[in-house]
Design an enzyme around this catalytic site. Structure first.
Site, short mmCIF file in Angstrom:
data_model
loop_
_atom_site.label_atom_id
_atom_site.label_comp_id
_atom_site.label_asym_id
_atom_site.label_seq_id
_atom_site.Cartn_x
_atom_site.Cartn_y
_atom_site.Cartn_z
N SER A 139 -11.33 7.48 22.94
CA SER A 139 -9.92 7.59 23.32
C SER A 139 -9.35 6.21 23.63
CB SER A 139 -9.77 8.51 24.52
OG SER A 139 -10.40 7.95 25.65
N ARG A 143 -6.39 5.22 21.13
CA ARG A 143 -5.06 5.21 21.74
C ARG A 143 -4.38 3.87 21.47
NH1 ARG A 143 -6.48 5.57 26.45
NH2 ARG A 143 -6.49 7.82 26.70
N ASN A 158 -1.23 3.55 18.72
CA ASN A 158 0.10 3.11 19.17
C ASN A 158 0.55 1.86 18.43
OD1 ASN A 158 1.48 4.51 21.59
ND2 ASN A 158 -0.70 4.69 21.99
#
Lengths: 156, 270
Positions: free
Chosen positions: B206, B210, B214
């Site tokens: 994660s 992440r 992004n």
């Protein structure tokens, strides 16, 4: 998007940067910041203490001033009293001195009067003798009539 | 703009890859397909260049401040650096209660490095690649955090630290017990292991995905905006860039905070 050795390269550089940061960057910066914090805390404490001391000093100063005022008032009162006294004394002295001078002048005058009277008396007796001589046409023996003359002189 | 839109986008999403190609031998890949064929032992020269360059910039600036630091009235650069350091220090003290000299510098490095790498996203998208083309370099991705290798390189390093401290603080047995004997009773050990194992693996995944997701999405949108006629680009590029400033800082902050939290969990007994 391929997974390849970039991953290892990144991990290795990451490790090196973290190590560098841990060894050369973080400790001095955080130490300086903590030191400043302590300094500021000390400064604030000192300021507070200073303010307290000022309060005490102000109170003491006020007390001293009021004491000084009271003392000054005392001194002024005493001085006034003393000056009054001195003026009084001077006046008394002047009065007695004046009286003394007046008395001595009076006695001199009196003496003058007496001596003038003595002198006049002498001259009157001499005149009386001369007048009597002229009237009698002869000389009166002063010695023989001294008693009578003295009597006469005393009556003048 | 070189060729069609598809070519342009592909060009912008391809790293400068150095490695051994089965047919062409050692050298730079000429396109994305060749880069893929190079296998694991290839390296993204552009990602490494910008990542190491920005990391060095961070270290250089902070070292310079650290060398001249004093506890008097701070000014200029020292102010900025101290603000960041204080910010990190507070974040670490809030969530990490064990004693460990590594965590705060680690958090600082993570935050500043990711922040700088993300910020490269705000450089107009064609400037550096065009400049690189002038010097004969055909592929140039300037935002290292849009390279999944970079984000995984960091998150797996953090993962290694999580494992290391878990074993160091709790012992191998303690760490295993944490994975195997909860949340259910001991007789359900396989289920426990599965659940906790997934939870553990999810941490680096994660973290990496992440950040990568992004920034990659942000970069992609900048590329799409760049396909517009030049006199219209600003209408979208400016709002997106302003919004992206938030993403840049936020993603750096999230990566840092989660790193601290994960390491704090590794230090705590349950």
């Amino acid at each position: 998007m391929n997974i390849n050795a970039t991953l290892l390269g990144q991990a290795i550089s990451f490790g090196i940067f973290v190590w560098f940061c841990m060894k050369y960057v973080w400790p001095p910066i955080i130490a300086a910041m903590n030191e400043r914090q302590a300094k500021i805390a000390d400064g604030l404490a000192a300021a507070e203490k200073g303010a307290e001391a000022e309060e005490v000093a102000k109170r003491e100063a006020g007390q001293l001033i009021s004491e000084a005022k009271a003392q000054a008032a005392d001194i002024i009162a005493q001085a006034q009293k003393r000056s009054n006294q001195m003026v009084e004394e001077a006046r008394d002295e002047a009065r007695t001195e004046g009286e003394k001078v007046k008395a001595s002048a009076q006695s001199e005058i009196d003496q003058g009067v007496v001596s003038a009277r003595e002198a006049l008396r002498g001259q009157v007796s001499a005149l009386a003798v001369t007048g009597a001589e002229r009237i009698l046409g002869r000389e009166i023996d002063a010695n023989a009539h001294a008693e009578a003359l003295d009597d006469l002189v005393k009556q003048l | 703009m070189a060729g069609s839109a598809k070519e342009y986008i592909e060009h912008h999403l391809t790293n400068l890859t150095l490695g051994v190609h089965p047919e062409n031998g050692f050298g730079f890949a000429h396109n994305g397909k060749e880069a893929g064929e190079m296998g694991f032992w290839a390296i993204h020269v552009d990602s490494m260049f910008w990542a190491i360059g920005l990391g060095t910039l961070f270290c250089w600036i902070f070292k310079r401040v650290a060398d001249n630091i004093h506890s008097g009235v701070p000014s200029g650069l020292q102010n900025g650096v101290e603000t960041v350091v204080e910010f990190i220090d507070t974040a670490v003290k809030e969530s990490f209660h064990a004693k460990n000299e590594l965590i705060a510098p680690l958090a600082l490095t993570v935050f500043m490095w990711i922040l700088l790498m993300n910020t490269m996203d705000l450089v107009p998208i064609d400037w550096i690649p065009t400049l690189a083309t002038v010097f004969g370099v055909h592929y140039m991705k300037v935002v290292p955090t849009t390279d999944i290798n970079v984000t995984f390189g960091m998150s797996l390093s953090v993962f290694a630290l999580i494992l290391y401290y878990s074993v160091k603080v709790k012992g191998a047995g303690g760490f295993f017990a944490e994975l195997a004997f909860q949340p259910f009773p001991k007789w359900m050990m396989p289920a426990n292991l599965l659940l906790e194992g997934v939870g553990l693996i999810a941490k680096p995944l994660s973290l990496a995905l992440r950040l990568f997701g992004n920034l990659y999405a942000g970069e992609l949108i900048f590329i799409l905006i760049a396909l517009l006629p030049f006199y219209l680009q600003w209408t979208l590029a400016v709002p997106w860039a302003i919004f992206h400033i938030l993403v840049i800082v936020l993603q750096a902050f999230i990566f840092m905070t989660l790193t601290i939290v994960y390491l704090a969990m590794a230090h705590e007994h349950h």
